[in-house]
Each structure stands twice: as C-alpha cells, then as structure tokens.
Design a protein around this motif. Structure first.
Motif, mmCIF file in Angstrom:
data_model
loop_
_atom_site.group_PDB
_atom_site.id
_atom_site.type_symbol
_atom_site.label_atom_id
_atom_site.label_comp_id
_atom_site.label_asym_id
_atom_site.label_seq_id
_atom_site.Cartn_x
_atom_site.Cartn_y
_atom_site.Cartn_z
ATOM 1 N N ASN A 115 -3.700 -2.743 6.955
ATOM 2 C CA ASN A 115 -3.651 -1.438 7.613
ATOM 3 C C ASN A 115 -4.173 -1.516 9.049
ATOM 4 O O ASN A 115 -4.216 -0.500 9.739
ATOM 5 C CB ASN A 115 -4.499 -0.415 6.847
ATOM 6 C CG ASN A 115 -3.893 -0.045 5.514
ATOM 7 O OD1 ASN A 115 -2.687 -0.177 5.313
ATOM 8 N ND2 ASN A 115 -4.720 0.405 4.574
ATOM 9 N N PRO A 132 -4.074 -1.865 12.771
ATOM 10 C CA PRO A 132 -3.006 -1.806 13.778
ATOM 11 C C PRO A 132 -2.940 -3.038 14.673
ATOM 12 O O PRO A 132 -1.854 -3.485 15.032
ATOM 13 C CB PRO A 132 -3.363 -0.553 14.598
ATOM 14 C CG PRO A 132 -4.179 0.282 13.678
ATOM 15 C CD PRO A 132 -4.964 -0.688 12.850
ATOM 16 N N SER A 192 1.363 0.925 11.088
ATOM 17 C CA SER A 192 -0.047 1.301 11.001
ATOM 18 C C SER A 192 -0.287 2.808 11.011
ATOM 19 O O SER A 192 -1.321 3.267 10.521
ATOM 20 C CB SER A 192 -0.829 0.672 12.155
ATOM 21 O OG SER A 192 -0.426 1.199 13.407
#
Length: 451
Positions: A364, A366, A129
């Motif tokens: 993307n 996290p 990430s």
C-alpha cells in the motif's frame, strides 16, 4: 466525526481525472498504433517499427529510474512533462504525412519513450495507492475503461474520416490533426490534478506517504526492488504484457484496408474495457480471500489467453508477411479475423489489469508502488522494444505469433508463487513501514513532492 474535504479531493475523482488524461494522451497513441504503421501506408511499417523500437528502448532505460524521479519531483509535474511527449509523437506523424521526414518520426519516438517512462510511473503510483484495499480492482477497471475510451475515440475519428478509403494507403491528414488537438487537451487536464497531500479518502484519512527528498535515498530504493524475489518472478509476465502489440498491429496493417483497420482498432479497445471490468469485479469480490481471488483470476487468465493464442496461430498459418490483398469489412473473409482481433484486445486487458491488481496487492506504500510501476513499465517496454525490432526485421509472422504465445505461456508458472503468498491486508505492515521511513528521512519544508 465530520470531514469537510471537497469531492474533488476524493481518490475516485482523482483516479477518474487521471483516466481522462490517459484517454487523451496514451489513449490517442493507442489509437494511432492500433491502426497499424501509425495509420500510414502499410509499406511504412518499417519506419513505425523503428520509431517504436526507439520509443520502447528509451522507455525501458528511463523506466528503471522513473519511480525515483516521481517520488522526488511529484506526480503532477511528471504526468504533465510525460504527456507532452505524446503530443510531439502525434505531431511527427502529421509532419510525415505532409513532408515525409522520417527522421522526425524516429526522434519523436525516442523522446516519447523518455517522457512515457515518468508518465506511467506517476500513473501507477496514483492508481495503485489511492484506493482502499478492497477497491483496488475497481479503481484499475475504472482507469482502464477511461484509458481505452481514448483508443475507441481515436479509432472512431479515424473511421469517420476514412470511411470511403478502401485502398492500401494511409489515413487522412485530418486524422492526425484531430489526434494532436486531443493530446494537447490531455496535457492541460494533467495540470488540474491535486498533489497527493491534498487527497483524502471517504473516511477523512489522507493518502499515506513517505517523504523521499534525497536522490541518493531513492536510487538505493530502486536497487532494493531488484532484490525482491516476487518482482523478479514477475519479469516474464512484465515482458510479455506489451510484447504482442508489434505482431497484432502488424496483422491489422497487412491484412485489412484503412477503414477496416480503424473499425478493428475501435473494437479492440472496446473489448479492453469489457475485459477490465470483468476481471476487476472478480478480483474485488469480497466473499473470498484475496489469495483465492488471485488464484481463480490467474486460472481464468490462463484459459482465455491460451485459447485466444491458439486461434491466433491457426489464423496466422493462412497468410504471410507479403499479403497483398487487404480486405474490407464487406469481404466474406472478414468475420473470423475480426472476432479474433477483438479477442486480442480482451485478453490484453485481462492480463494487464491483473498485473496491476497484483502489484497493488503486494503493498500500500505509494513510494514503493511508484518504483514497482516504473520497473513494470521498464521491463514491459524492454520487451516491446525487442518485439518491434523483430517485426522490423520482417521475420515470418507465424514465428512472431509463436514467440508471443510461448512468452505468455511461460509467465504463468512464475506468477503463481507470487499470488500464493498474498496476505489478506497490508495495512498494518505498511503503516509501520511508513512511520519508520518518516522518522529516518528529513521532511521537505516546501510543497509536498512525494507520491
């Protein structure tokens, strides 16, 4: 617009520091495991198989929930707690070398399994990430290089301390002492990582995060991962990605003497670095679409892995489990098996680097990537637990080799549709998702504890 964030707060520096933590902790575990029988006498393969079965069994259970723990407690705390388990495991082999306490080795394996589950979830969240989309392959390659330098360093230590050892025994007590010291240094390094809220990319934007302070919210999110068809399709690949370690390390323990095992181990991890850099460069080649890169990379993987495992099976037909004449590097029988063992490491790095890149290309977010990483490591560890159990049962090595080969083969048709659905970017979609999550969930008032 100027951005006055320190160099230490850059994602590249943080991922590099993460790589050094993994160099010292799981990197030393890799070196120890790669020596075969934990570096002890080849007759102790059963003990190390039992310890590794306990390790991977606990790893598999904890791994399913590790993403939730990481998102709730924070990456820094989970990395530090997880790293302590590696120190305990290395210490157990030191104690066994001196006191012959087999129960401690097995117990340390189970404890490490629990620690490793949360460690690798936090690691995956950071590595997948923090980088920008066009640098994800590069960051995985950098991490994989540093991580495997641990295996190389540990193998060199073992080689130097056992250079004249041409018996069928194990490595020296000093080898284990060195490993324990290095792992403890890695525990200290984990304390220097910054929390994600203090990490900023080169353009000044922070690492995007969604807050998940509630356990119930996180547990529900874990169940959602099970409903995603792409993750389900990747399960055979996840299972295969560590399955072959039991077989490969057993071959190293049975076929080679201690000093040659250390040399093999060193070159195994060296080729891991080479493979990670090659596949990472291909997967970040911006002259092609992300989908095209993924499909070409998958094709490269298939050709390389099928070639290596074909050669491995042919070699395995030349000896069995009870091979009683371990060879030294001066033996005329050494070159072929040595090259094969290096190629095993090369193929492993291609496979695992590709899977990390693929998961990173799917999102993307996290928090979601922490759950992906936890699920990946859980399934990976479940496969390893079964494979070490099979190895402990002492079934013919040719059958172990064949199982590894078949499992890798059947993973490819299922990976293909996942790669075929990759979009060129997840940025807009993920930003909207994170905004929605932040509106729905209450924010914590204290230190940021998300990833």
């Amino acid at each position: 617009m100027l951005h006055h964030h320190s160099l230490f707060s850059r994602p590249l520096i943080q991922v590099t520091l993460l790589g050094f933590v993994c160099l010292c902790c799981p990197g030393m575990w890799n070196a120890l495991a790669g020596l075969g029988a934990g570096g002890s006498m080849s007759s102790n393969v059963g003990l190390t198989d039992a310890a590794n079965s306990a390790l991977y069994g606990c790893f598999a259970i904890v791994g399913f929930f590790a993403g939730s723990l990481t998102n709730t407690v924070g990456v820094k705390i989970t990395l530090t707690i997880g790293s302590i388990g590696y120190a305990l495991y290395a210490s157990a082999f030191w104690a066994y070398e001196r006191l012959q306490v087999g129960g401690f080795v097995i117990a340390s394996g189970a404890i490490l399994g629990c620690c490793a589950g949360i460690f690798w979830s936090a690691q995956g969240a950071i590595m997948m990430s923090y980088p920008e989309e066009h640098n994800k392959g590069k960051y995985v390659a950098i991490f994989w290089t540093l991580f495997n330098l641990g295996g190389i360093a540990g193998s060199i230590i073992a080689l130097v301390l056992n250079f004249e050892n041409q018996t069928s025994g194990g490595v020296s007590t000093g080898t284990y002492t060195a490993f324990v010291i290095i792992v403890l240094f890695g525990v200290f390094l984990s304390l220097t990582l910054l929390p994600p809220s203090r990490v900023f990319r080169d353009d000044g934007t922070p690492v995007a995060m969604a807050h998940s302070p509630r356990w119930t919210t996180e547990l529900k999110a874990v169940l959602i991962v099970w409903k995603e068809w792409r993750i389900i399709a990747l399960i055979p690949a996840f299972l295969a990605s560590n399955w072959f370690y039991a077989y490969q390390f057993r071959v190293n323990a049975v076929y080679f003497d201690p000093s040659t095992r250390a040399l093999n181990d060193c070159m195994y991890w060296c080729l891991q670095i080479f493979g990670a850099i090659l596949i990472g460069t291909l997967l970040d080649y911006r002259e092609m679409t992300r989908r095209s890169r993924g499909l070409i990379g998958l094709g490269v993987l298939f050709v390389v892995l099928m070639t290596v495992w074909t050669g491995g099976f042919v070699f395995q037909l030349s000896f069995d489990n009870h091979y009683a004449d371990p060879i030294h590097w001066t033996s005329p029988k050494f070159p072929g098996p040595f090259v094969l063992y290096m190629l095993y490491g090369f193929a492993d790095s291609l496979y695992q680097t590709y899977l990390y890149w693929l998961m990173g290309a799917m999102s993307n977010d996290p928090a979601l990537l922490a759950r992906y990483a936890g699920f990946y490591k859980a399934m990976q560890s479940a496969g390893a637990a079964v494979s070490f159990g099979i190895d402990a049962a002492d079934i013919p090595l040719r059958w172990e080799c064949l199982i590894c080969w078949v499992l890798v083969f059947i993973s490819f048709p299922l990976v293909y549709p996942v790669v075929n659905t990759l979009s060129e970017s997840n940025t807009k979609e993920q930003q909207q998702k994170l905004q929605n999550n932040n509106m729905e969930l209450p924010h914590s008032d204290g230190e940021d504890k998300t990833c």
